[in-house]
Design a protein around this motif. Structure first.
Motif, PDB file in Angstrom:
ATOM      1  N   TYR A   9      74.658  11.735 -75.569  1.00 50.64           N
ATOM      2  CA  TYR A   9      73.837  12.717 -74.480  1.00 50.64           C
ATOM      3  C   TYR A   9      74.928  14.623 -74.759  1.00 50.64           C
ATOM      4  CZ  TYR A   9      71.806   8.869 -72.364  1.00 50.64           C
ATOM      5  OH  TYR A   9      71.227   8.164 -72.504  1.00 50.64           O
ATOM      6  N   PRO A  10      75.381  14.786 -76.131  1.00 50.70           N
ATOM      7  CA  PRO A  10      75.156  15.763 -76.546  1.00 50.70           C
ATOM      8  C   PRO A  10      74.983  17.703 -75.607  1.00 50.70           C
ATOM      9  CG  PRO A  10      73.975  16.082 -77.894  1.00 50.70           C
ATOM     10  CD  PRO A  10      73.676  14.556 -76.935  1.00 50.70           C
ATOM     11  N   ARG A  11      76.295  18.232 -75.161  1.00 47.32           N
ATOM     12  CA  ARG A  11      76.710  19.021 -74.108  1.00 47.32           C
ATOM     13  C   ARG A  11      76.995  20.217 -74.724  1.00 47.32           C
ATOM     14  NH1 ARG A  11      78.410  15.898 -68.525  1.00 47.32           N
ATOM     15  NH2 ARG A  11      76.183  15.233 -68.565  1.00 47.32           N
ATOM     16  N   PHE A  12      76.990  21.468 -74.591  1.00 43.31           N
ATOM     17  CA  PHE A  12      77.401  22.441 -75.371  1.00 43.31           C
ATOM     18  C   PHE A  12      79.372  22.832 -74.967  1.00 43.31           C
ATOM     19  CE2 PHE A  12      73.751  24.224 -75.242  1.00 43.31           C
ATOM     20  CZ  PHE A  12      73.971  24.625 -76.230  1.00 43.31           C
ATOM     21  N   LYS A  13      80.590  22.745 -75.807  1.00 45.05           N
ATOM     22  CA  LYS A  13      81.431  22.690 -75.363  1.00 45.05           C
ATOM     23  C   LYS A  13      81.684  23.860 -74.123  1.00 45.05           C
ATOM     24  CE  LYS A  13      84.487  21.723 -79.368  1.00 45.05           C
ATOM     25  NZ  LYS A  13      85.193  22.071 -80.308  1.00 45.05           N
ATOM     26  N   ARG A  14      83.155  23.735 -72.989  1.00 45.42           N
ATOM     27  CA  ARG A  14      83.499  24.079 -71.807  1.00 45.42           C
ATOM     28  C   ARG A  14      84.105  26.118 -73.032  1.00 45.42           C
ATOM     29  NH1 ARG A  14      85.725  20.747 -67.812  1.00 45.42           N
ATOM     30  NH2 ARG A  14      84.434  19.163 -68.200  1.00 45.42           N
ATOM     31  N   PRO A  68      75.601  28.464 -73.120  1.00 49.06           N
ATOM     32  CA  PRO A  68      75.951  28.586 -72.345  1.00 49.06           C
ATOM     33  C   PRO A  68      75.710  30.603 -72.287  1.00 49.06           C
ATOM     34  CG  PRO A  68      77.507  27.693 -73.175  1.00 49.06           C
ATOM     35  CD  PRO A  68      75.644  27.137 -73.861  1.00 49.06           C
ATOM     36  N   GLU A  69      76.713  31.218 -72.329  1.00 51.42           N
ATOM     37  CA  GLU A  69      76.104  32.855 -71.907  1.00 51.42           C
ATOM     38  C   GLU A  69      77.306  33.463 -73.358  1.00 51.42           C
ATOM     39  OE1 GLU A  69      74.822  36.381 -70.720  1.00 51.42           O
ATOM     40  OE2 GLU A  69      74.243  34.663 -69.952  1.00 51.42           O
TER      41      GLU A  69
END
Length: 88
Positions: A9-14, A68-69
């Motif tokens: 379940y990939p997510r964007f890096k912080r 992410p913005e």
């Protein structure tokens, strides 16, 4: 422990580096032309490019509020869209 970016379940890096933004999220001229042709407004063009670049990176389409913005701003500038353009 595996980082969340490398799971099923990939997510964007912080924290996304400038290099990663340029390498992973810069739309090519062909992608920009396709999005411009396929979308009927700047808002839809931005949403389409964000979905395309996110899918290429993560293999899934994230929800608009999950992008992410930093990525949103980068793709907007790379596509030369007005600053007040929001993805819809």
């Amino acid at each position: 422990m595996t980082s969340i970016e490398r799971t099923a379940y990939p997510r964007f890096k912080r924290l996304i580096t400038a290099r990663e933004l340029h390498v992973l999220f810069t739309p090519s001229e062909e992608e920009r032309a396709w999005a411009e042709e396929a979308a009927d407004s700047n808002r839809h063009q931005l949403a389409l490019l964000l979905a395309l670049k996110s899918y290429q990176r993560m293999g899934c389409f994230p929800k608009a509020y999950d992008v992410p913005e930093q990525v949103l701003e980068f793709v907007r500038r790379a596509a030369e869209l007005p600053e007040d353009t929001l993805p819809v």
